[in-house]
Each structure stands twice: as C-alpha cells, then as structure tokens.
Design a protein around this motif. Structure first.
Motif, short mmCIF file in Angstrom:
data_model
loop_
_atom_site.label_atom_id
_atom_site.label_comp_id
_atom_site.label_asym_id
_atom_site.label_seq_id
_atom_site.Cartn_x
_atom_site.Cartn_y
_atom_site.Cartn_z
N TRP A 154 0.84 -1.19 0.00
CA TRP A 154 0.00 0.00 0.00
C TRP A 154 0.87 1.25 0.00
O TRP A 154 1.88 1.30 0.70
N THR A 155 0.48 2.25 -0.77
CA THR A 155 1.24 3.48 -0.90
C THR A 155 0.56 4.58 -0.10
O THR A 155 -0.63 4.84 -0.30
N PRO A 156 1.28 5.26 0.81
CA PRO A 156 0.66 6.38 1.53
C PRO A 156 0.36 7.52 0.57
O PRO A 156 1.22 7.88 -0.25
N VAL A 157 -0.84 8.07 0.65
CA VAL A 157 -1.18 9.23 -0.19
C VAL A 157 -1.51 10.45 0.65
O VAL A 157 -1.51 11.57 0.16
N LEU A 158 -1.82 10.22 1.94
CA LEU A 158 -2.10 11.36 2.83
C LEU A 158 -1.70 10.96 4.24
O LEU A 158 -2.02 9.87 4.70
N THR A 159 -0.97 11.85 4.92
CA THR A 159 -0.70 11.65 6.33
C THR A 159 -1.19 12.87 7.08
O THR A 159 -0.71 13.98 6.85
N THR A 160 -2.17 12.68 7.92
CA THR A 160 -2.73 13.79 8.70
C THR A 160 -2.06 13.81 10.07
O THR A 160 -1.43 12.83 10.46
N PRO A 161 -2.20 14.91 10.81
CA PRO A 161 -1.62 14.95 12.16
C PRO A 161 -2.50 14.25 13.20
O PRO A 161 -2.29 14.45 14.38
N ASN A 162 -3.46 13.44 12.77
CA ASN A 162 -4.40 12.82 13.69
C ASN A 162 -4.15 11.32 13.83
O ASN A 162 -3.34 10.75 13.12
N TYR A 163 -4.92 10.72 14.77
CA TYR A 163 -4.70 9.31 15.06
C TYR A 163 -5.35 8.40 14.01
O TYR A 163 -4.79 7.40 13.61
N THR A 164 -6.55 8.79 13.54
CA THR A 164 -7.30 7.89 12.65
C THR A 164 -7.93 8.65 11.49
O THR A 164 -8.34 9.80 11.66
N VAL A 165 -8.01 8.00 10.35
CA VAL A 165 -8.78 8.53 9.21
C VAL A 165 -10.00 7.64 8.99
O VAL A 165 -9.87 6.44 8.76
N TYR A 166 -11.18 8.25 9.08
CA TYR A 166 -12.44 7.54 8.81
C TYR A 166 -13.06 8.13 7.54
O TYR A 166 -12.52 9.04 6.92
N GLY A 167 -14.24 7.62 7.20
CA GLY A 167 -15.01 8.20 6.11
C GLY A 167 -14.72 7.54 4.79
O GLY A 167 -15.22 6.46 4.52
N LEU A 168 -13.88 8.16 3.98
CA LEU A 168 -13.59 7.72 2.61
C LEU A 168 -14.90 7.53 1.83
O LEU A 168 -15.33 6.40 1.56
N VAL A 169 -15.49 8.66 1.50
CA VAL A 169 -16.76 8.67 0.77
C VAL A 169 -16.61 9.58 -0.44
O VAL A 169 -16.12 10.70 -0.31
N PRO A 182 -6.44 14.37 17.46
CA PRO A 182 -7.17 15.30 18.33
C PRO A 182 -8.15 16.23 17.61
O PRO A 182 -8.93 16.88 18.29
N ALA A 183 -8.13 16.28 16.29
CA ALA A 183 -8.98 17.25 15.59
C ALA A 183 -9.93 16.57 14.62
O ALA A 183 -9.63 15.52 14.06
N ALA A 184 -11.10 17.20 14.43
CA ALA A 184 -12.10 16.72 13.48
C ALA A 184 -11.88 17.46 12.15
O ALA A 184 -12.44 18.52 11.92
N GLU A 185 -11.04 16.89 11.30
CA GLU A 185 -10.70 17.53 10.03
C GLU A 185 -11.39 16.83 8.86
O GLU A 185 -11.63 15.63 8.91
N ILE A 186 -11.63 17.61 7.80
CA ILE A 186 -12.19 17.05 6.57
C ILE A 186 -11.19 17.31 5.45
O ILE A 186 -10.80 18.45 5.20
N TRP A 187 -10.77 16.25 4.80
CA TRP A 187 -9.83 16.34 3.69
C TRP A 187 -10.52 15.84 2.42
O TRP A 187 -11.44 15.03 2.49
N ARG A 196 -6.25 17.87 0.12
CA ARG A 196 -6.35 19.23 0.61
C ARG A 196 -7.19 19.23 1.89
O ARG A 196 -8.22 18.55 1.96
N LEU A 197 -6.74 19.97 2.90
CA LEU A 197 -7.53 20.14 4.12
C LEU A 197 -8.65 21.12 3.82
O LEU A 197 -8.40 22.28 3.53
N LYS A 198 -9.91 20.64 3.87
CA LYS A 198 -11.03 21.50 3.48
C LYS A 198 -11.67 22.21 4.66
O LYS A 198 -12.19 23.30 4.53
N GLY A 199 -11.71 21.55 5.80
CA GLY A 199 -12.39 22.16 6.94
C GLY A 199 -12.06 21.46 8.24
O GLY A 199 -11.41 20.41 8.25
N ARG A 200 -12.50 22.10 9.32
CA ARG A 200 -12.28 21.55 10.66
C ARG A 200 -13.50 21.90 11.48
O ARG A 200 -13.98 23.03 11.42
#
Ligand code: HEC
Length: 415
Positions: A154-169, A182-187, A196-200
């Motif tokens: 698997w190839t990393p395509v995004l690394t956020t400063p958070n613990y988990t990435v959910y969603g993928l929709v 620690p943050a509720a971010e939307i990429w 791109r970081l779209k919102g928090r």
C-alpha cells in the motif's frame, strides 16, 4: 500471500533438530505422533496457552480459560498472528507448523483468502473505499490514507496529524476523508493522490463517519453530533443524536447511510437514529436489540445493521410499516460477536463478526467463509471481483482479500 515452501530435506532436518530438543519441553503435553510439525506445535504454542486436540491436552496449561481447540481453521492466517504475538519461530519453523496444521486441520471455505499487505505504523484499517478505479484505506494509528499499490503493498497518499482517518466517501467527484483525535478535520482529493484540508469542526474532537444524503455531505462526530455541508468547506450543525450526552466523546456515530428516503445514523454504544430531512432525528432501533450499532450496508432493497454485542445483524425493508428483524446472531458460538463491517460483493452480503467473516445470499441463511484473526474486521469493501477486509496483525494494520474461487481441496499442506 507469500506461500512458504518446505521440502523433504527441510522436514528431515527439522525432525532431527526436534528429536534432539524434545527433552526441553516446558509443559506436560501428550505427543500424539512423531510428526515434526506437531512436535513444533507442542514445543512452541504451550508457552502462552493450551491447545486441545480431540479433548486431549496437546500443549500448555489446558486447565485455564486460555485454551484453544485444534479445529479446522485457516491456520496459515492464525500462525502469523501467534508469531506477531511473540511465539518464537523461524520462517522454516513457521512453514512446518503451518504445514502440519493445514494438512490435518485446514478449514475448507468456499472462498479463498490471501494477505493483501500490511500498513507499517498503522494499527488497524477502519475505512476501505474504491475511487476512480483505485482502492483506498483509512488507517487507525498513524492517521493516514493509503492506496493499493500496483505492485505489492500500500502506498501512503495522505498523512494527517491525527490518530485515525475515517469516512472515505466519494462526493461531487472528490474522495473525502475525515479524522479523529485530536482534531475533526475534513480532507478531500480529486485524484486520490493530492489531498487538501477542506475544513475543521470547531469544538469536536473527531469525525467517525461521513455519508451523502440529498446531495449534501454529512459528518457524524465522536459525541453523536451531525454536521452537513454542500462544498466540504463550510459546515453547519445538522442535529445532535444525544442532546443530553454531555461534553464527553464516547458516542461515536459509526455510519451515515441513506436508505428509503431517510438518513440513518448508528451510534457505537447507543442505538440507531433516522432523519427524513437531514436535521431532525428520531430513534429507530428495535426494542429487543442490544444497544450498539456498528456496521451497515444496503443489500437487495433492505438496510442491514450489525450490532456491537451478540454478533447480531438486523434487517429493515423499505416502507412505512416495515419492521426490524434479527436475521443473524452469533450468540452461543461466539457470544462476544462484534459486527464491525458489512459489505456486498456479487450475490452476497458479507459480515465481519469479530474476526470471522460470514455471508448470506438471501439475508436469512448465513455461512462462515473466513477467519482472519481474533481482532475485529473493522472495514470491508468490494474492489474488482474481490472483497477486501481490514483488521490488525500486531503491530501493523493488515488487509486481506477474498475471491469467490474455492481453494483446491485436500492439498492444504501449506505448499
Ligand atoms: C506469545 C504468546 C503466544 C504463543 C506462543 C502462541 N499464542 Fe496463540 N494466542 C495468543 C494470544 C494473546 C491470543 C489472542 C487472545 C486469545 O484468544 O487468547 C492467541 C489466540 C490464539 C488462537 C485463537 C485465534 C483465532 O483466530 O481466534 C489460536 C487458534 C491460537 N492462538 C493458536 C496458537 C498456536 C497454534 C500457537 C503455536 C504456533 C500459538 N497459538 C502460540 C498468544 C500466543
């Protein structure tokens, strides 16, 4: 999966080594044959727990609860687990142990499972979604998104400063991802490669699920709050499922799934809620179900929701008078059944029940078709003609894939 080979010379060597080391056995097992593979099982496995074979204690302390029966299982998947947990063995020994167990106790499923790579630094795979002909995974433990590579892994395509990435929709030609802790971010990304970081979401610690309803993107947070957006940038509140829940964050909205004109939201330790307008919510969960909604999928015109206890799966058809019906329960067999994921491939609905996979063609009759490990199968998704399933193989996040081709019978000798 790399299938390990073990030739006759290897077996003879192993037998010789074992013959010499037999006297050093820790437990008081009853050797059943002189088979080198069995001897290795006896030698190694008893270090942590007992194994019983035909009600006989094979190895270890069989008096405690930490005992596993030697029964048909996908031992080629179980043995890597044991090694990851600290069972000492070389690659050749692993091949010998696996070869012995697969020959005598192979599980014969109508499908074939293989390892499809692991994600170093990640602990678990909590989202899987195809987008533009590629498969993406959201990772718990290192807050990343990875893409199934053309080669192995698997190839990393995004690394956020958070613990988990959910969603993928997918939403409006973009793939969306959301973060927890620690943050509720939307990429988002239009090609899956550039993000791109779209919102928090201010005041929120994490987003656990994303869903699309009436051409809007919805986010469910770790404290049962719902938000909506038309562009992924500007977000506004769209209701609280548990208005009295307080400031803590234990009420994870595990899914947001549209069904029959309503949006359904399931809470990990709570129940299931529905909204017809995307703003006001009411409970919609059978009174006799245990609390805890987790996996969800649409299959043959019905909504299926998996519970976090008892391995229960509930089904609801469309229509105002439709009622919830329990169509599966793992009680008895595996009382701690946790249905973390549901997904459809071909004619079947698949359910990840703790570490096992079950499937059904009609929604009512279920068969076990896989056993990936003791950890929950946190995400499943179809991609091409295969089903992908994410779980943990310590210390890494691990992904398996299944094709509906039956493995050859009888040849399960690990070769
Ligand atoms: C270093 C400790 C350790 C050793 C050695 C070990 N195990 Fe385990 N085993 C565990 C732990 C921890 C678990 C997960 C908790 C549990 O189910 O008890 C586990 C679980 C299992 C399970 C249940 C897994 C599942 O898929 O449900 C089986 C079967 C098993 N072990 C077989 C073996 C065999 C065969 C060996 C020898 C190759 C072995 N173990 C050696 C620690 C160990």
């Amino acid at each position: 999966m790399t299938r390990l080979r073990f030739n006759t010379a290897g077996w003879l060597m192993m037998a010789a080594v074992l013959f010499i080391s037999v006297g050093t056995l820790r437990a008081q097992p009853t050797p059943l044959t002189n088979d080198a593979g069995l001897q290795l099982v006896i030698d190694r496995c008893g270090a942590c727990h007992g194994l019983t074979l035909k009600d006989r204690c094979l190895t270890g302390d069989c008096a405690t609860g930490r005992v596993h029966a030697v029964t048909p299982r996908p031992w080629d998947l179980v043995v890597p687990w044991m090694r990851a947990l600290g069972c000492t063995m070389t690659d050749a020994e692993q091949a010998s142990i696996t070869g012995y167990l697969m020959t005598h106790y192979a599980a014969h499923y109508p499908v074939r499972w293989e390892a499809a790579g692991s994600v170093a630094g990640g602990w678990n795979v909590v989202a899987l979604a195809p987008f533009r002909g590629r498969l993406f995974a959201g990772i718990e433990g290192n807050g990343s998104v990875v893409r199934l590579a053309d080669g192995p892994g698997w190839t990393p395509v995004l690394t956020t400063p958070n613990y988990t990435v959910y969603g993928l929709v997918p939403f409006r030609d973009q793939l969306y991802a959301a973060t927890n802790d620690p943050a509720a971010e939307i990429w988002s990304s239009s090609d899956g490669e550039h993000w791109r970081l779209k919102g928090r979401l201010a005041g929120e610690k994490g987003i656990i699920s994303l869903g699309v309803f009436k051409n809007r993107l919805y986010a469910g947070t770790a404290r049962a709050a719902i938000y909506q957006s038309t562009d992924g940038i500007n977000w506004s509140p769209a209701g609280r499922l548990l208005p009295d829940a307080g400031p803590a964050y234990p009420n994870w909205v595990r899914f947001l799934v549209p069904f029959a004109g309503a949006l359904y939201a399931g809470i990990e330790h709570g129940g299931l809620y529905r909204s017809d307008d995307g703003a006001t919510w009411r409970p919609d969960w059978p009174a006799d179900a245990q609390p805890g909604a987790r996996g969800a999928a649409l299959f043959r015109g019905a909504l299926y929701v998996g519970a976090t206890a008892g391995g229960e799966i509930w089904q609801r058809r469309a229509g105002a008078n439709a009622r919830w019906a329990r169509v599966f329960s793992a009680q008895g067999d595996h009382p701690s059944g946790y249905v973390a994921s549901l997904a459809v491939l071909g004619d079947f609905l698949y359910a990840g029940v703790s570490g096992r996979v079950y499937r059904t063609r009609d929604g009512l009759q279920w068969e076990e078709v896989g056993h990936l490990g003791p950890y929950t199968i946190e995400a499943m998704a179809p991609f091409g003609d295969r089903l992908y399933a994410g779980t943990a193989l310590p210390p890494n996040a691990r992904i398996y894939r299944m094709s509906e081709t039956a493995p050859p019978q009888g040849g399960g000798d690990g070769q």
